[in-house]
Design an enzyme around this catalytic site. Structure first.
Site, PDB file in Angstrom:
ATOM      1  N   SER A 106       0.837  -1.207   0.000  1.00 38.48           N
ATOM      2  CA  SER A 106       0.000   0.000   0.000  1.00 38.48           C
ATOM      3  C   SER A 106       0.872   1.257   0.000  1.00 38.48           C
ATOM      4  CB  SER A 106      -0.963  -0.045   1.194  1.00 38.48           C
ATOM      5  OG  SER A 106      -1.987   0.914   1.042  1.00 38.48           O
ATOM      6  N   ASP A 120      -9.650  -4.939  -4.898  1.00 39.56           N
ATOM      7  CA  ASP A 120      -9.069  -3.700  -4.377  1.00 39.56           C
ATOM      8  C   ASP A 120      -9.470  -2.530  -5.278  1.00 39.56           C
ATOM      9  OD1 ASP A 120      -7.475  -1.742  -3.238  1.00 39.56           O
ATOM     10  OD2 ASP A 120      -5.588  -2.836  -3.485  1.00 39.56           O
ATOM     11  N   HIS A 130      -7.920  -5.239  -0.452  1.00 37.39           N
ATOM     12  CA  HIS A 130      -6.725  -4.514  -0.040  1.00 37.39           C
ATOM     13  C   HIS A 130      -6.224  -5.008   1.318  1.00 37.39           C
ATOM     14  CE1 HIS A 130      -4.041  -1.090  -0.600  1.00 37.39           C
ATOM     15  NE2 HIS A 130      -4.152  -0.860   0.698  1.00 37.39           N
TER      16      HIS A 130
END
Length: 337
Positions: free
Chosen positions: A175, A279, A309
């Site tokens: 991320s 995601d 995610h």
């Protein structure tokens, strides 16, 4: 004894100030709260843990100070072995605003990754926004690499230098951490030398990129329950972490926007991009991979089916556990080439 008289206006002023302080102007899923007076609060939704690990894992962990003046530190993971191993410099996620190398979910995942992929991991605890907006996290990432170089040259830290193959370094993150790994790699290309460190590759897990124009997955992706990243949260993270006045087409947010650093300037090393099917960042990640390929970079990507995610640290479902094992096997194969 003389009588004491309190000024009632003073009490009113204090009440007004306290009331202002308690007004929340930003709240991202209870992970971070920003108050009107600028105070930042990060509730302990995810527990922080010490570096201890169960003996059966056969991984040793300890915390190291990188820069005591800016309070940058890292958690080191070393499998029990008698050979020097590849070293991953890892950056945790959290939208640049939350997260820690001591979070239990990262501690468990990285210890498992270190054991199964047979690699040393240095998990960097960088400074967070909004107190330290970008490029603070990028600066801290570069500082961690410079610190590593100093350790390799001085050999004062026997615990680290006896186990690390400094000629096999990988920048890794998930991320926002993947965004940091990418931007640190760009900055490293401008340094004269990091020898004896030798960067061998990038591993970007669900890299946190954005842009002003919405992608299809941002607009229409059906999110798993309690998704780790919603579109509203993404926008707020960028608002809190980018320089004042910048929008989501800033180069740090959108690597393919006009004015962004040229992908050709990245170090000439292989890049692995790990994408989650559910995601909101899926299309951004695919767009980034296509741009990398067009720039002549060696890039490969894998889409993990049925997960969203941050599945590798937050989701305990059987599907996620299967995908985590697949992810670790892929990373092991990538660093062993």
């Amino acid at each position: 004894m003389a009588a004491m008289t309190l000024d009632p206006s003073l009490s009113l002023q204090m009440t007004a100030k306290e009331s202002q302080r308690r007004v929340v102007i930003e709240d991202i899923d209870g992970l971070i709260k920003i108050y009107r007076d600028g105070q930042v609060e990060r509730p302990d939704i995810v527990p922080s843990v010490t570096c201890s690990l169960p003996p059966e894992l056969r991984v040793t962990s300890r915390d190291l100070i990188i820069d005591k003046y800016t309070n940058i530190w890292a958690r080191l993971y070393i499998p029990n072995c008698h050979e020097k191993l590849p070293l991953m410099v890892y950056f945790h996620g959290g939208g640049f605003c939350v997260g820690s190398a001591s979070w239990s979910c990262y501690h468990e995942f990285l210890a498992k990754l270190s054991a199964k992929a047979n690699c040393v991991i240095l998990s960097v605890n960088y400074r967070l926004a909004p107190e330290n907006p970008l490029p603070a996290a990028y600066d801290d990432g570069v500082k961690a690499l410079v610190w590593l170089r100093q350790q390799a040259l001085s050999r004062d830290n026997e615990f680290l230098t006896s186990k690390c193959n400094f000629s096999s370094i990988f920048l890794v993150g998930d991320s926002a951490g993947a965004n940091i790994a990418y931007n640190v790699a760009i900055r490293l290309s401008g340094l004269a030398t990091l020898r004896p460190l030798d960067l061998k590759g990038l591993i970007l897990i669900q890299p946190f990129f954005g842009g002003e124009s919405r992608t299809q997955s941002e607009k229409y992706m059906v999110q798993p329950p309690r998704s780790a990243l919603t579109l509203a949260a993404s926008d707020t993270y960028w608002q809190l972490s980018l320089p004042a006045g910048a929008n989501r087409d800033h180069p740090w947010c959108n690597p393919v926007a006009k004015g962004a650093a040229k992908l050709e300037d990245l170090p000439h090393v292989p890049t692995l991009v790990c994408i989650s099917e559910m995601d909101i960042l899926k299309d951004r990640n695919l767009e980034f991979c296509a741009a990398m390929a067009s720039a002549g970079k060696k890039v490969e990507h894998v889409v993990y089916k049925g997960v969203g995610h941050a599945f590798q640290i937050l989701n305990k479902s059987s599907v996620s556990q299967t995908r985590i094992n697949e992810l670790i096997c892929l990373i092991k194969s990538f660093i062993s080439r």
